[in-house]
Motif scaffolding. Structure first.
Motif, PDB file in Angstrom:
ATOM      1  N   LEU A  28       0.829  -1.209   0.000  1.00 49.90           N
ATOM      2  CA  LEU A  28       0.000   0.000   0.000  1.00 49.90           C
ATOM      3  C   LEU A  28       0.856   1.249   0.000  1.00 49.90           C
ATOM      4  O   LEU A  28       0.556   2.225  -0.693  1.00 49.90           O
ATOM      5  CB  LEU A  28      -0.888   0.019   1.243  1.00 49.90           C
ATOM      6  N   PRO A  88       3.913  -2.903  -5.631  1.00 50.46           N
ATOM      7  CA  PRO A  88       2.649  -2.233  -5.307  1.00 50.46           C
ATOM      8  C   PRO A  88       1.442  -3.121  -5.577  1.00 50.46           C
ATOM      9  O   PRO A  88       0.448  -3.069  -4.855  1.00 50.46           O
ATOM     10  CB  PRO A  88       2.638  -1.021  -6.244  1.00 50.46           C
ATOM     11  N   LEU A  89       1.538  -3.958  -6.571  1.00 50.14           N
ATOM     12  CA  LEU A  89       0.394  -4.781  -6.934  1.00 50.14           C
ATOM     13  C   LEU A  89       0.056  -5.799  -5.857  1.00 50.14           C
ATOM     14  O   LEU A  89      -1.051  -6.309  -5.781  1.00 50.14           O
ATOM     15  CB  LEU A  89       0.705  -5.504  -8.249  1.00 50.14           C
ATOM     16  N   ARG A 119       3.831   1.471  -1.187  1.00 52.73           N
ATOM     17  CA  ARG A 119       4.416   1.590  -2.521  1.00 52.73           C
ATOM     18  C   ARG A 119       3.405   2.143  -3.505  1.00 52.73           C
ATOM     19  O   ARG A 119       3.708   2.940  -4.384  1.00 52.73           O
ATOM     20  CB  ARG A 119       4.891   0.207  -2.996  1.00 52.73           C
ATOM     21  N   LEU A 120       2.174   1.704  -3.329  1.00 56.17           N
ATOM     22  CA  LEU A 120       1.095   2.162  -4.195  1.00 56.17           C
ATOM     23  C   LEU A 120       0.908   3.664  -4.079  1.00 56.17           C
ATOM     24  O   LEU A 120       0.573   4.351  -5.042  1.00 56.17           O
ATOM     25  CB  LEU A 120      -0.191   1.458  -3.763  1.00 56.17           C
ATOM     26  N   ALA A 164      -0.662  -5.357  -3.023  1.00 58.11           N
ATOM     27  CA  ALA A 164      -1.736  -4.894  -2.160  1.00 58.11           C
ATOM     28  C   ALA A 164      -3.090  -5.399  -2.638  1.00 58.11           C
ATOM     29  O   ALA A 164      -4.040  -5.480  -1.881  1.00 58.11           O
ATOM     30  CB  ALA A 164      -1.754  -3.374  -2.119  1.00 58.11           C
ATOM     31  N   LEU A 165      -3.138  -5.733  -3.927  1.00 55.09           N
ATOM     32  CA  LEU A 165      -4.420  -6.125  -4.490  1.00 55.09           C
ATOM     33  C   LEU A 165      -4.601  -7.625  -4.582  1.00 55.09           C
ATOM     34  O   LEU A 165      -5.695  -8.116  -4.772  1.00 55.09           O
ATOM     35  CB  LEU A 165      -4.557  -5.536  -5.908  1.00 55.09           C
ATOM     36  N   ARG A 166      -3.487  -8.317  -4.468  1.00 58.37           N
ATOM     37  CA  ARG A 166      -3.589  -9.756  -4.623  1.00 58.37           C
ATOM     38  C   ARG A 166      -3.871 -10.391  -3.272  1.00 58.37           C
ATOM     39  O   ARG A 166      -3.278 -10.033  -2.270  1.00 58.37           O
ATOM     40  CB  ARG A 166      -2.266 -10.310  -5.173  1.00 58.37           C
TER      41      ARG A 166
END
Lengths: 639, 255
Positions: free
Chosen positions: A100, A191-192, A102-103, A194-196
């Motif tokens: 998050l 960053p990704l 990093r996002l 956070a979504l996985r």
């Protein structure tokens, strides 16, 4: 990033408790060891002390120094190791939070700085706790010094102010050293992530693990093989220690590879009960979690059991060696020289007294000068009798020429640094050296001299061990009866066993302390890994419950899984111990001709039971806590 | 229907599009398990407009958003945002863009639980280096209607409020494009409606460019343009959409 560091620590403190405790413990041990080390350095014999007293003081100071030195090194090493693995583990559990960041625009360096900031706070807080704990640790370590046979009251123990600097250095240093690996791993979070939802379990065997695992593992195996070939026992023991430490850590590093393989062995006998299937699936799926949990058990087992096994084997070896090297039938231990009384007893053929005397010793240097020997061990013997009853391998020369006016370098001479002098000066009297005895496991004197070369005053009322050879046909029991008033009479085996036991007590104190230290750390690390790992599986448990498992079944499966992982750790740890002890056994066989292997079975079972119980118990408690909320809330909502 | 469309039908003169995708392809996996998520996507999102991307599940719409926002790298093609080709940008450039030109909000809000609403909003500014303009943070929170909730933590806010905070965070850096992945997916009807109205206001009054992925025809209908995705390609397009029209086109795709 500081504010975020602090907030994260406050919010998710459960993740960091393990690291905090490790720092506190490490600082406590470093503090108490340094205090005692400083005290030992300051301690000198009082000006008017007798040679015996001076020797006692110097022995204490030396003994404490080496013990504390080892203790400091081990404490720092283990501290950094445990902190490192704990923090690296927390990075995996916090991947979503870090992603998050990093996002939202955090650079890799900023994320790494976040981890370092947390480590600094942990280091500071841990140091504070460690200082307090250190005061307690000093008392414990002083008691340990007593148990080892040294007189701690001879030390002048103080609490200088600079100790706090040492503490801070140790605390911050170990925290920062430990966070190196973790921070690099944190920097690699994408960053990704956070979504996985699925955990990144793909590459658990990192390059680092491969490197360390092989770097330590290969020498460990080679070392074990070398131990078999070597005839020098001291080398064997040192190598044994290295094999254990390197082997345990190597296995810990390679555990993501090894553990799944071994867990397959468990799959076969396990009945097809749904709980055991769940447990196995969890074990196999959560590779990183399993490896992080099995690791400490391997280290715990390897260190504790291995060190103590080495000690027990060595003690037994000294007992056997003493019996082998003596052809006497009886041994008399007395407070004074009783050779005349023994000689006049019926049935006695040979009387070989040995008295340790405290005289200054100097060795002839190659340049022709004389160099003093520090705290020499000199034993006065009757050369002719000695030749007949004591049989030790020689490095050079022969005992045939050992008589009054000559000296023999004893088995402890090589390791005490006496070298290969042509002559020695004992109590001012110059004696040419006619033989050098090879090192023995049991150790012994530095110099052997004829009793007539030593003033009578030193021999008359000095503690003496007299070896007795009987006439052919004489009854051992009868002679023993007749000698009963002279001193403590026993057969050689009984005497050897008594000595071994005494020595064991001394050595065991040291080894037990070191092993206990390593064990404590491993234990903490195990509990921490299980607690954190289980707590993070909330969603997984919720899914299981929504699918129909009851809360009790979920908890049972978690405990079972932890049990399985612990068992794997015990198995692998035992493998390390086995490799090391078998090597030692072979080395002893080469030396003494008799294979000796002493395995502390009771301790091993106790350790295994404790580790398994602790792991399963922690898992059960953590799972119970993690299943507090209604499962539906965790499964439906994504936040 | 894969041709490039010229600048949109707004009153403003044709300006450079805020976001351009040219022949973007993305596949996952290898061998038998190979999945083609994007199979040659051409898309332009004009500045100051709101584009919605719709499609059946598995059509690749989430992947499209991720690639467009620089979260994933395309295997082939170009992604132009704020004058940079994201497919060729290194990590440092992407990080910088995330602080200034790219804003995200997601279905699951993705706020940092340890920080307050105001701190969450200020996060991109903090990470960008140093000084945070507190007035700006307050202003942005006020623009999403949450000025009075600045000191609250996410767990003390409702779903709709959390989403607003997330949007505020995404907007605080005045990004070139705001990417929204199912922003109303976890919200009840009332909250969803107010969030969509708020987004509409941002486009109309502040000229914000929005690229949104959604499965809800009502949400898509609030946008200026709806683009339909199927099997990794843009297959249809609807300007000035209405809910019924969108639903009909969607159904025809799945039929």
């Amino acid at each position: 990033m500081w504010a975020i560091s602090l907030r994260t620590l406050r919010d998710r403190w459960t993740l960091f408790v393990g690291a905090l405790l490790s720092v506190a413990l490490g600082v406590a041990l470093v503090q108490s060891s340094t205090v005692l080390l400083a005290a030992a350095g300051r301690t000198h014999p009082a000006p008017g002390a007798t040679p015996a007293e001076a020797r006692a003081v110097r022995d204490t100071a030396e003994g404490v120094s080496s013990l504390m030195g080892i203790s400091i090194v081990l404490a720092v090493f283990l501290s950094v190791f445990m902190i490192g693995s704990t923090l690296a583990f927390t990075v995996v559990e916090r991947r979503r939070d870090l992603a998050l960041l990093r996002l939202n625009g955090a650079s890799r360096r900023q994320v790494r700085r976040l981890l370092v900031g947390e480590a600094l706070v942990i280091g500071l807080v841990g140091t504070g706790g460690g200082v307090v704990l250190g005061l307690l640790a000093t008392t414990v370590e002083t008691r340990l010094v007593h148990r080892v046979g040294l007189d701690a009251s001879l030390l002048h123990v103080g609490f200088p102010a600079w100790i706090l600097l040492v503490d801070l250095g140790a605390g911050l240093g170990s925290a920062l050293a430990g966070v190196l690996v973790a921070s690099r791993r944190a920097g690699r979070v994408r960053p990704l992530d956070a979504l996985r939802e699925t955990g990144d379990e793909r590459r658990v065997m990192t390059l680092g693990r491969w490197v360390w695992g092989l770097l330590l593992g290969v020498p460990a195996v080679v070392g074990a093989m070398l131990a078999q070939a070597s005839g020098d026992l001291l080398v064997t023991i040192m190598v044994g220690l290295l094999v254990i430490v390197a082997g345990s850590i190597a296995l810990q590093q390679l555990s993501p590879l090894v553990v799944p393989l071994v867990s397959r062995l468990f799959a076969l006998p396990a009945r097809r009960h749904v709980l055991s299937e769940l447990a196995q699936a969890g074990m196999r799926d959560g590779v990183r979690r399993t490896a992080t949990t099995a690791g400490p058990v391997i280290v715990l087992f390897g260190l504790v059991l291995g060190l103590l096994g080495i000690m027990a084997t060595q003690t037994e070896a000294t007992r056997v060696e003493r019996i082998q090297q003596s052809s006497a039938q009886l041994v008399v231990v007395s407070d004074e020289d009783v050779s005349d009384r023994i000689r006049s007893t019926t049935g006695v053929a040979v009387v070989s007294p040995e008295t340790e005397v405290s005289v200054p010793v100097q060795v002839r240097t190659p340049h022709g000068g004389w160099a003093p020997v520090e705290a020499p061990a000199v034993t006065a013997v009757d050369p002719a009798a000695y030749r007949r009853l004591t049989h030790q391998p020689l490095l050079a020369g022969g005992l045939a020429r050992f008589e009054a006016g000559r000296a023999v370098l004893g088995p402890s001479a090589p390791e005490d640094g006496l070298g290969r002098p042509q002559a020695v000066r004992v109590g001012g009297v110059t004696l040419p050296v006619v033989a050098r005895v090879d090192t023995t496991i049991a150790g012994g004197a530095d110099v052997l001299v004829d009793r007539s070369d030593v003033p009578d005053s030193l021999l008359e009322h000095a503690p003496t061990t007299t070896f007795v050879g009987l006439e052919r046909g004489a009854s051992v029991t009868d002679v023993r009866q007749r000698l009963s008033g002279v001193g403590t009479v026993s057969t050689v085996p009984v005497w050897a066993r008594g000595l071994a036991r005494e020595q064991a007590k001394e050595n065991n104190g040291v080894m037990a302390a070191l092993a206990g230290l390593g064990g404590l750390y491993a234990f903490l690390s195990l509990v921490n890994a299980v607690a954190v790992g289980t707590a993070q599986r909330k969603r997984e448990f919720a899914v299981a419950r929504v699918t129909g498992a009851s809360r009790r079944q979920v908890v049972a499966a978690a405990a079972l899984e932890s049990l399985g992982v612990g068992a794997i750790g015990v198995l692998l740890g035992s493998a390390v111990v086995a490799v090391c002890l078998l090597g030692l056994r072979h080395g002893i066989e080469a030396s003494l001709g008799v294979p000796i292997l002493e395995v502390p079975w009771t301790l091993g079972c106790f350790l295994a039971a404790t580790a398994l119980a602790a792991g399963a118990g922690t898992a059960a408690v953590a799972a119970w806590s993690a299943t507090r909320t209604a499962p539906v809330r965790l499964v439906a909502a994504r936040e | 229907m894969t041709e490039l469309h010229p600048a949109p039908t707004l009153e403003t003169a044709a300006t450079t599009p805020a976001l351009v995708l040219r022949d973007v392809r993305r596949t996952y996996g290898r061998g038998a398990g190979k999945v083609t998520a994007l199979d040659g996507v051409f898309l332009e999102v004009p500045a100051h407009t709101w584009t919605a991307v719709m499609g059946a599940s598995g059509s690749g719409k989430s992947t499209l958003l991720h690639v467009a926002a620089g979260l994933e790298r395309a295997d082939h093609g170009e992604v132009w945002l704020a004058g940079h080709d994201l497919t060729r940008a290194n990590d440092r450039l992407l990080t910088q863009l995330r602080r200034s030109e790219i804003g995200f909000c997601f279905q699951s809000f993705n706020l940092m639980g340890a920080l307050t609403a105001a701190q969450n909003v200020a996060l991109p500014l903090r990470l960008g280096g140093g000084h945070v303009d507190k007035a700006r943070v307050r202003e942005v929170l006020a623009s999403v209607g949450l000025a009075d909730r600045a000191r609250h933590r996410p767990r003390e806010l409702s779903g709709g409020q959390q989403q607003r905070v997330a949007i505020a965070r995404a907007l605080v850096t005045e990004p070139a494009v705001l990417f929204a992945d199912e922003p109303t997916g976890a919200l009840d009807t009332a909250s969803a409606r107010s969030v969509l109205t708020m987004l509409r206001g941002l486009v109309d009054q502040r000229g914000q460019t929005i690229a949104m992925v959604t499965h809800d025809p009502a949400a898509a209908a609030r946008a200026d343009t709806v683009v339909f995705l199927a099997d990794g390609r843009v297959v249809d397009r609807l300007d000035r959409p209405d809910p019924a029209g969108v639903a009909a086109r969607l159904a025809s795709l799945e039929g």
